[in-house]
Design a protein around this motif. Sequence first.
Motif, PDB file in Angstrom:
ATOM      1  N   ARG A  32       0.831  -1.211   0.000  1.00  0.00           N
ATOM      2  CA  ARG A  32       0.000   0.000   0.000  1.00  0.00           C
ATOM      3  C   ARG A  32       0.861   1.254   0.000  1.00  0.00           C
ATOM      4  NH1 ARG A  32      -5.608  -0.921  -0.603  1.00  0.00           N
ATOM      5  NH2 ARG A  32      -5.794  -3.140  -0.229  1.00  0.00           N
ATOM      6  N   HIS A  33       0.375   2.258  -0.692  1.00  0.00           N
ATOM      7  CA  HIS A  33       0.993   3.586  -0.701  1.00  0.00           C
ATOM      8  C   HIS A  33      -0.138   4.576  -0.921  1.00  0.00           C
ATOM      9  CE1 HIS A  33       0.575   3.553  -5.088  1.00  0.00           C
ATOM     10  NE2 HIS A  33       1.285   2.456  -5.159  1.00  0.00           N
ATOM     11  N   PRO A  34       0.109   5.886  -0.830  1.00  0.00           N
ATOM     12  CA  PRO A  34      -0.983   6.837  -1.091  1.00  0.00           C
ATOM     13  C   PRO A  34      -1.605   6.585  -2.463  1.00  0.00           C
ATOM     14  CG  PRO A  34       0.889   7.973  -0.163  1.00  0.00           C
ATOM     15  CD  PRO A  34       1.344   6.558  -0.458  1.00  0.00           C
ATOM     16  N   ARG A  35      -2.932   6.694  -2.551  1.00  0.00           N
ATOM     17  CA  ARG A  35      -3.629   6.456  -3.811  1.00  0.00           C
ATOM     18  C   ARG A  35      -3.264   7.544  -4.810  1.00  0.00           C
ATOM     19  NH1 ARG A  35      -9.987   5.340  -4.102  1.00  0.00           N
ATOM     20  NH2 ARG A  35      -9.225   3.431  -3.159  1.00  0.00           N
ATOM     21  N   VAL A  36      -2.935   7.115  -6.007  1.00  0.00           N
ATOM     22  CA  VAL A  36      -2.631   8.030  -7.092  1.00  0.00           C
ATOM     23  C   VAL A  36      -3.443   7.599  -8.310  1.00  0.00           C
ATOM     24  CG1 VAL A  36      -0.572   6.710  -7.761  1.00  0.00           C
ATOM     25  CG2 VAL A  36      -0.784   9.071  -8.472  1.00  0.00           C
ATOM     26  N   PHE A  37      -4.099   8.561  -8.954  1.00  0.00           N
ATOM     27  CA  PHE A  37      -4.859   8.267 -10.163  1.00  0.00           C
ATOM     28  C   PHE A  37      -3.928   8.370 -11.361  1.00  0.00           C
ATOM     29  CE2 PHE A  37      -8.132   9.144  -7.148  1.00  0.00           C
ATOM     30  CZ  PHE A  37      -9.144   8.269  -7.513  1.00  0.00           C
ATOM     31  N   LEU A  38      -4.065   7.436 -12.290  1.00  0.00           N
ATOM     32  CA  LEU A  38      -3.164   7.343 -13.441  1.00  0.00           C
ATOM     33  C   LEU A  38      -3.937   7.522 -14.739  1.00  0.00           C
ATOM     34  CD1 LEU A  38      -1.275   4.193 -12.156  1.00  0.00           C
ATOM     35  CD2 LEU A  38      -0.478   6.554 -12.037  1.00  0.00           C
ATOM     36  N   ASP A  39      -3.389   8.320 -15.647  1.00  0.00           N
ATOM     37  CA  ASP A  39      -4.001   8.542 -16.961  1.00  0.00           C
ATOM     38  C   ASP A  39      -3.438   7.511 -17.928  1.00  0.00           C
ATOM     39  OD1 ASP A  39      -5.070   9.391 -19.332  1.00  0.00           O
ATOM     40  OD2 ASP A  39      -3.953  11.277 -19.403  1.00  0.00           O
ATOM     41  N   VAL A  40      -4.186   6.447 -18.121  1.00  0.00           N
ATOM     42  CA  VAL A  40      -3.737   5.365 -18.990  1.00  0.00           C
ATOM     43  C   VAL A  40      -4.274   5.527 -20.413  1.00  0.00           C
ATOM     44  CG1 VAL A  40      -5.600   3.741 -18.502  1.00  0.00           C
ATOM     45  CG2 VAL A  40      -3.331   2.862 -18.961  1.00  0.00           C
ATOM     46  N   LEU A  41      -5.189   6.475 -20.631  1.00  0.00           N
ATOM     47  CA  LEU A  41      -5.791   6.625 -21.957  1.00  0.00           C
ATOM     48  C   LEU A  41      -4.954   7.464 -22.915  1.00  0.00           C
ATOM     49  CD1 LEU A  41      -9.554   7.085 -21.051  1.00  0.00           C
ATOM     50  CD2 LEU A  41      -8.409   5.068 -21.963  1.00  0.00           C
TER      51      LEU A  41
END
Length: 66
Positions: A32-41
């Motif tokens: 676990r680590h801080p949640r990060v949103f990733l732009d995969v598109l």
Amino acid sequence: MPENKDKSQPIAVSAHDLPLYCPQPDAPLWARHPRVFLDVLTEGKAVCPYCSAQYEFTGEAPKGHH
């Protein structure tokens, strides 16, 4: 989200997995680590800046995303 045992291989994600974030809900506590949103598109792939997990988009992009 499909489980990825081989960390050198990208994790395949689809429109169902969006918005994509890391760590995934099924990640073990030690990962676990801080949640990060990733732009995969944008490029079809993304790398987590915390754990270096690689994600690769497969399938058709949802409507409204290019």
